[in-house]
Design an enzyme around this catalytic site. Structure first.
Site, short mmCIF file in Angstrom:
data_model
loop_
_atom_site.label_atom_id
_atom_site.label_comp_id
_atom_site.label_asym_id
_atom_site.label_seq_id
_atom_site.Cartn_x
_atom_site.Cartn_y
_atom_site.Cartn_z
N GLU A 1 0.82 -1.22 0.00
CA GLU A 1 0.00 0.00 0.00
C GLU A 1 0.85 1.27 0.00
OE1 GLU A 1 -3.69 0.21 2.26
OE2 GLU A 1 -3.39 -1.85 2.88
N HIS B 1 8.46 -26.62 4.89
CA HIS B 1 7.82 -27.84 4.39
C HIS B 1 7.27 -27.68 2.99
CE1 HIS B 1 8.24 -29.83 8.31
NE2 HIS B 1 8.12 -28.60 8.77
N LYS C 1 -13.26 -0.23 -4.89
CA LYS C 1 -14.42 0.09 -4.03
C LYS C 1 -15.46 0.88 -4.82
CE LYS C 1 -12.21 -0.17 0.51
NZ LYS C 1 -11.77 0.46 1.75
C1 F6R Z 1 -6.01 1.78 3.64
C2 F6R Z 1 -5.99 0.41 4.11
C3 F6R Z 1 -6.99 -0.56 3.56
C4 F6R Z 1 -8.32 -0.49 4.30
C5 F6R Z 1 -9.33 -1.53 3.77
C6 F6R Z 1 -10.61 -1.56 4.55
O1 F6R Z 1 -5.09 2.55 4.37
O2 F6R Z 1 -5.20 0.09 4.91
O3 F6R Z 1 -6.42 -1.85 3.66
O4 F6R Z 1 -8.11 -0.69 5.66
O5 F6R Z 1 -9.61 -1.24 2.43
O6 F6R Z 1 -11.16 -0.29 4.73
P1 F6R Z 1 -11.63 0.16 6.18
O7 F6R Z 1 -10.42 0.06 7.05
O8 F6R Z 1 -12.11 1.55 6.04
O9 F6R Z 1 -12.71 -0.80 6.57
#
Ligand code: F6R
Length: 358
Positions: A241, A257, A351
């Protein structure tokens, strides 16, 4: 080829950092202190049913706290803890389950779906979020809500996302009093920060040195089951990320293993791998022996390996010594690639696309 970014260039690092990753990283100790103190104390906890298992459900940066809890509490909590990264919940979840629904934004669809499923199964639920739909639903449903500060990247809010689970389990009598250990951890984090922060020069800064080793390489992170496994997973996610680079993780003894057999072909790709071995002198002695032998197996095949040792007294400090070092290393690796660590366009894209297809 463009000149490699100079990690001693503090102003340059600040310039790359459009989303405030530097102050967020610096704030970890303060986050943990606030999360273990007021944030936890202010949660209204009803008398829950008898709890015979715990599930932490969340994704990405909101799920890793669940793994920290699972690993940390394994020898302290009388009931099993499972981490769930999915729309649904395991079959065993029912009225005797405590479900932590964790989403920094409060809008992650998998977590919202799992929350709904937990309600249907009659589980006791606690929501941890800054707000969003999860916050709204928890308020509407009378579900205890751990409201955490907004404005950070979820992966930079680990203190807020993880520490409340400890405090709440302590309040429910499922973990012992952790005040002393938490205090030790926050003090430890503050001291470590001075050594690995952006102002600390490369030749004294382990995180910067690690970033240089991983630059233009494929990072493979190895931890050990029950201790540094969660750190290995965290490093992988942070490299993905923050530095927008691939990374892979595995654990001892399991990797002895299977994965270890795979260090023969194709040699030109293996030469691009840099292995990080996360070490803790408290690891099982046989695991430590395995690591020593494994180093010999891979040393001439890969670019190299770097061992990073846990430090600190308490288990929490030791876990965070490695997590924090990796968090900063991934930030510096982003800088070496000339990148802003903050934006995560691919996650946002997914998303948005999914939201449009409801
Ligand atoms: C962004 C991050 C992502 C979010 C994931 C879930 O910094 O770390 O891995 O954590 O997309 O989103 P949330 O945390 O808002 O439920």
């Amino acid at each position: 080829m463009a000149q490699q970014f100079d990690l001693n260039n503090f102003e340059g690092l600040c310039k790359l950092d459009s989303t405030g990753m530097i102050p967020s990283l610096e704030g970890l100790a303060a986050q943990c202190a606030l999360a273990g103190g007021d944030i936890c104390r202010n949660v209204d906890l009803p008398g829950f049913e008898a709890i015979s298992n715990i599930v932490v459900t969340g994704l990405g940066g909101s799920a890793i706290g669940g793994d920290l809890l699972r690993v940390y509490a394994a020898d302290k909590c009388p009931v099993p803890i499972t981490v769930n990264r999915d729309y649904g919940l395991p079959h065993f979840v029912g009225p005797d389950t405590l479900v932590f629904a964790v989403s920094y934004s409060g809008n992650t669809e998998e977590t919202l779906s799992a929350y709904g499923e937990a309600r249907v199964r009659g589980a006791s639920i606690i929501a941890i979020t800054t707000g969003g739909k999860l916050g709204e639903m928890a308020l509407q449903d009378g579900v205890p809500l751990v409201k955490i500060p907004s404005g950070l990247a979820p992966r930079a809010a680990t203190g807020y996302l993880f520490v409340p689970t400890l405090g709440i389990l302590q309040r429910l009598g499922l973990l012992p009093d952790l005040t002393a250990e938490l205090n030790e951890m926050t003090g430890f984090i503050k001291e470590l920060q001075k050594k690995i922060r952006p102002e600390a020069p490369v030749d004294e800064n382990l995180s910067k040195v690690i970033a240089q080793k991983l630059y233009n390489k494929i990072p493979v992170i190895w931890g050990s089951t029950g201790t540094t496994e969660v750190v290995a997973q965290r490093w992988k996610g942070q490299i993905n990320e923050n530095a927008k680079a691939p990374a892979y993780w595995n654990v001892f003894p399991e990797l002895n293993h299977n994965e270890i057999v795979g260090f023969q072909f194709p040699p030109e790709i293996l030469h691009k791998i840099h292995v990080i071995i996360l070490r803790d002198e408290r690891d099982h002695p046989r695991v430590q022996k395995r690591i020593e032998i494994t180093k010999g197996v891979i040393k001439d095949v890969v670019d190299g390996y770097t061992e990073v040792w846990a430090s600190g007294n308490g288990v929490l400090s030791r876990l965070f010594s490695l997590i924090y070092t990796g968090d900063y290393a991934s930030f510096y690796l982003a800088a070496l690639y000339g990148l802003d660590p903050g934006p995560i366009k691919a996650i946002d894209f997914l998303k948005e696309k999914l939201a449009a297809e409801k």
